[in-house]
Design a protein around this motif. Structure first.
Motif, PDB file in Angstrom:
ATOM      1  N   TYR A 222      -0.582  -6.494  12.329  1.00 39.43           N
ATOM      2  CA  TYR A 222       0.659  -5.922  11.796  1.00 39.43           C
ATOM      3  C   TYR A 222       0.828  -6.265  10.319  1.00 39.43           C
ATOM      4  CZ  TYR A 222       5.694  -5.428  11.026  1.00 39.43           C
ATOM      5  OH  TYR A 222       6.922  -5.090  10.512  1.00 39.43           O
ATOM      6  N   PHE A 223       0.411  -7.462   9.915  1.00 39.43           N
ATOM      7  CA  PHE A 223       0.653  -7.929   8.555  1.00 39.43           C
ATOM      8  C   PHE A 223      -0.336  -7.394   7.529  1.00 39.43           C
ATOM      9  CE2 PHE A 223       2.462 -11.345  11.237  1.00 39.43           C
ATOM     10  CZ  PHE A 223       3.782 -11.221  10.835  1.00 39.43           C
ATOM     11  N   LYS A 224      -1.454  -6.824   7.963  1.00 36.90           N
ATOM     12  CA  LYS A 224      -2.461  -6.354   7.017  1.00 36.90           C
ATOM     13  C   LYS A 224      -1.877  -5.266   6.123  1.00 36.90           C
ATOM     14  CE  LYS A 224      -6.431  -7.131  10.009  1.00 36.90           C
ATOM     15  NZ  LYS A 224      -7.466  -6.449  10.792  1.00 36.90           N
TER      16      LYS A 224
ATOM     17  N   GLY B  56     -12.789 -14.126  10.247  1.00 32.94           N
ATOM     18  CA  GLY B  56     -12.361 -15.393  10.844  1.00 32.94           C
ATOM     19  C   GLY B  56     -10.935 -15.772  10.504  1.00 32.94           C
ATOM     20  N   TRP B  57     -10.478 -15.331   9.364  1.00 33.70           N
ATOM     21  CA  TRP B  57      -9.123 -15.643   8.913  1.00 33.70           C
ATOM     22  C   TRP B  57      -8.501 -14.378   8.348  1.00 33.70           C
ATOM     23  CZ3 TRP B  57      -6.775 -20.500   8.909  1.00 33.70           C
ATOM     24  CH2 TRP B  57      -7.608 -21.574   9.243  1.00 33.70           C
ATOM     25  N   MET B  58      -7.193 -14.404   8.230  1.00 34.32           N
ATOM     26  CA  MET B  58      -6.495 -13.429   7.395  1.00 34.32           C
ATOM     27  C   MET B  58      -5.992 -14.227   6.207  1.00 34.32           C
ATOM     28  SD  MET B  58      -4.580 -10.646   9.866  1.00 34.32           S
ATOM     29  CE  MET B  58      -3.037 -11.106   9.214  1.00 34.32           C
TER      30      MET B  58
ATOM     31  N   ARG C 168       6.816  -0.727   9.258  1.00 36.91           N
ATOM     32  CA  ARG C 168       6.786  -0.882   7.803  1.00 36.91           C
ATOM     33  C   ARG C 168       7.851  -1.838   7.272  1.00 36.91           C
ATOM     34  NH1 ARG C 168       3.203   2.237   5.981  1.00 36.91           N
ATOM     35  NH2 ARG C 168       3.822   2.231   3.804  1.00 36.91           N
ATOM     36  N   LEU C 169       8.548  -2.553   8.159  1.00 32.17           N
ATOM     37  CA  LEU C 169       9.634  -3.411   7.699  1.00 32.17           C
ATOM     38  C   LEU C 169       9.812  -4.604   8.638  1.00 32.17           C
ATOM     39  CD1 LEU C 169      12.131  -3.705   5.733  1.00 32.17           C
ATOM     40  CD2 LEU C 169      13.427  -2.491   7.481  1.00 32.17           C
ATOM     41  N   PHE C 170       9.898  -5.800   8.042  1.00 37.60           N
ATOM     42  CA  PHE C 170      10.264  -6.985   8.809  1.00 37.60           C
ATOM     43  C   PHE C 170      11.087  -7.920   7.945  1.00 37.60           C
ATOM     44  CE2 PHE C 170       6.231  -8.490   6.972  1.00 37.60           C
ATOM     45  CZ  PHE C 170       6.489  -9.818   6.657  1.00 37.60           C
TER      46      PHE C 170
END
Length: 156
Positions: free
Chosen positions: A28-30, A56-58, A130-132
């Motif tokens: 979701y955060f990408k 392995g990580w974001m 698109r919003l958090f």
């Protein structure tokens, strides 16, 4: 040295989580996000999140006026989500949570700086794709949580 150990130890552990091909609950955060503070909408940051280290990580990079102000690293180890952040001011944040419950992700942990450590909590509430909102709180000596940042994050 500690950062190198942290990254090396976590790399093997996390690579399996992201490279399995299954969609992560952190996907979701990408992307690129505009981050504004609820109390000061003129203060705008850019947060860009992508996979790194062969999945392995974001990694997320926060910039203000083209200058990097923090870098954060995320991984899912199968049991929990971990987030580590390093700021240009020398603050180190380590928080974790069990994952999304409905549209909320709660991460708790510690912020460390030269003056000591503070327990913190980040509550992310997904409004839509698109919003958090991200509410940051610190725990006082009395055990009460106090808001120190209320962010609105909009995907670009």
């Amino acid at each position: 040295m500690a950062l190198m150990l942290l990254a090396t130890g976590g790399l093997l552990y996390a690579t399996e989580s992201f490279s399995s091909g299954a969609s992560s609950d952190m996907d979701y955060f990408k992307g690129k996000w505009a981050v504004t503070m609820r109390g000061n909408p003129k203060l705008i940051f850019s947060w860009t999140v992508k996979e790194d280290l062969q999945g392995g990580w974001m990694v997320g990079v926060v910039e203000k006026n083209g200058e990097k102000v923090s870098t954060d690293f995320w991984r899912r180890d199968g049991k929990k989500i971990e987030r580590f952040a390093f700021t240009a001011a020398g603050l180190f944040v380590r928080i974790e949570g069990s994952g999304w419950e409905s549209n909320r992700l709660v991460l708790t942990g510690v912020a460390s700086e030269k003056t000591g450590e503070t327990r913190i909590r980040e509550t992310i509430t997904r409004v839509d794709d698109r919003l958090f909102n991200a509410l940051w709180e610190s725990e006082g000596a009395d055990g009460k949580w106090t808001v120190f940042a209320d962010e609105i994050c909009t995907k670009q």
